[in-house]
Design a protein around this motif. Structure first.
Motif, short mmCIF file in Angstrom:
data_model
loop_
_atom_site.label_atom_id
_atom_site.label_comp_id
_atom_site.label_asym_id
_atom_site.label_seq_id
_atom_site.Cartn_x
_atom_site.Cartn_y
_atom_site.Cartn_z
N UNK A 175 6.57 9.26 -7.18
CA UNK A 175 5.17 9.30 -7.64
C UNK A 175 4.23 9.56 -6.47
N UNK A 176 3.12 10.21 -6.75
CA UNK A 176 2.07 10.41 -5.76
C UNK A 176 0.80 9.74 -6.29
N UNK A 177 0.29 8.79 -5.52
CA UNK A 177 -0.93 8.07 -5.85
C UNK A 177 -2.06 8.65 -5.01
N UNK A 178 -3.08 9.16 -5.69
CA UNK A 178 -4.14 9.89 -4.98
C UNK A 178 -5.51 9.29 -5.31
N UNK A 179 -6.27 8.98 -4.27
CA UNK A 179 -7.64 8.48 -4.42
C UNK A 179 -8.58 9.54 -3.86
N UNK A 180 -9.48 10.02 -4.69
CA UNK A 180 -10.37 11.11 -4.27
C UNK A 180 -11.83 10.66 -4.30
N UNK A 185 -1.58 0.33 -3.35
CA UNK A 185 -2.88 0.53 -2.71
C UNK A 185 -3.12 -0.52 -1.63
N UNK A 186 -2.73 -1.76 -1.91
CA UNK A 186 -2.91 -2.84 -0.93
C UNK A 186 -2.12 -2.56 0.34
N UNK A 222 1.04 7.64 -1.00
CA UNK A 222 -0.34 7.24 -1.22
C UNK A 222 -1.22 8.14 -0.35
N UNK A 223 -2.05 8.95 -1.02
CA UNK A 223 -2.86 9.95 -0.33
C UNK A 223 -4.33 9.82 -0.71
#
Length: 245
Positions: A208-213, A152-153, A129-130
């Protein structure tokens, strides 16, 4: 009774055989058979169990769960998703998550002499998570599936100051038909009810890579191009870890 082959019989089968044949000359014989010790038939249990060891097989069938229990159970760092069973030089992957959770029907394969059962660690069960989240860190996938919202939590949620609920990407690296590294990119918008519902049911997979930008939606193409080298490096490292196990 005469000479006969006892190998391959259980103690109960051997007792019945002797009883049946000796009853020809002895009325109502009382026969008892006890095993003094076992030899030769063994399996190895390695990896993330409390006491890795060699287990002698007796006349009671043992599955992988029984073998793990005989070694003291799983360590805190053990994978809860998969086991590796080496049999006759071939490695088979076993769905440990299904065995532990009971959420789906998974056979508990009986072990055979010479089998090697390996319990890998959690290094291949991670999602990353990035970006604009509370804490950028790997999240370990346990025996149950982990949704985007759950991951995310665990990472502290989307940063209220810099993150945008509509700016969420999931990178899923894989090998294509030519065995070249490729990546599927999923775009999620958590600012809308239907997007949040979709993310709640979107289960992540190891690697998997979860990315929030914190960016505008129109800039996603450049973001994807900037991130792909990092995603590739993470995926290749995960592959190396898997091979080493």
């Amino acid at each position: 009774v005469g000479t006969f082959k006892a190998a391959g019989l259980t103690a109960a089968e051997l007792r019945d055989y002797i009883t049946q044949h000796i009853s020809r000359v002895v009325h109502d014989p009382q026969v008892d058979v006890r095993v003094i010790n076992f030899r030769a038939d063994r399996i190895e249990v390695t990896g993330e169990v409390v006491k890795p060891s060699t287990i002698d097989l007796d006349d009671t069938p043992k599955g992988v769960i029984q073998a793990i229990d005989a070694c003291g159970g799983l360590t805190a760092n053990a994978s809860r998703r998969r086991l590796l069973l080496e049999r006759a030089g071939v490695i088979h992957e076993i769905d440990l998550a299904g065995l532990l959770s009971g959420s789906r029907i998974v056979p508990n394969p009986a072990l055979l002499p010479g089998d090697v059962l390996h319990v890998p660690d959690q290094s291949s069960d991670q999602v990353f998570v990035l970006g604009a989240v509370g804490t950028q860190a790997p999240v370990i996938l346990q025996q149950n599936s982990e949704s985007v919202v759950a991951a995310l939590t665990k990472a502290g949620g989307i940063n209220n100051t810099t993150g945008k609920a509509k700016g969420l990407l999931v990178f899923r690296p894989h090998r294509d038909a030519d065995h070249k590294l490729a990546s599927t990119v999923f775009v999620l918008d958590l600012s809308r009810p239907e997007g949040l519902l979709l993310a709640s049911g979107f289960n992540l997979m190891p690697g998997d890579v979860l990315y929030v930008k914190a960016t505008a939606f129109a800039e996603y193409n450049s973001i994807i191009n900037d991130l792909l080298p990092t995603i590739t490096a993470i995926f290749q490292l995960a592959e190396l870890n898997s091979l080493s196990h």
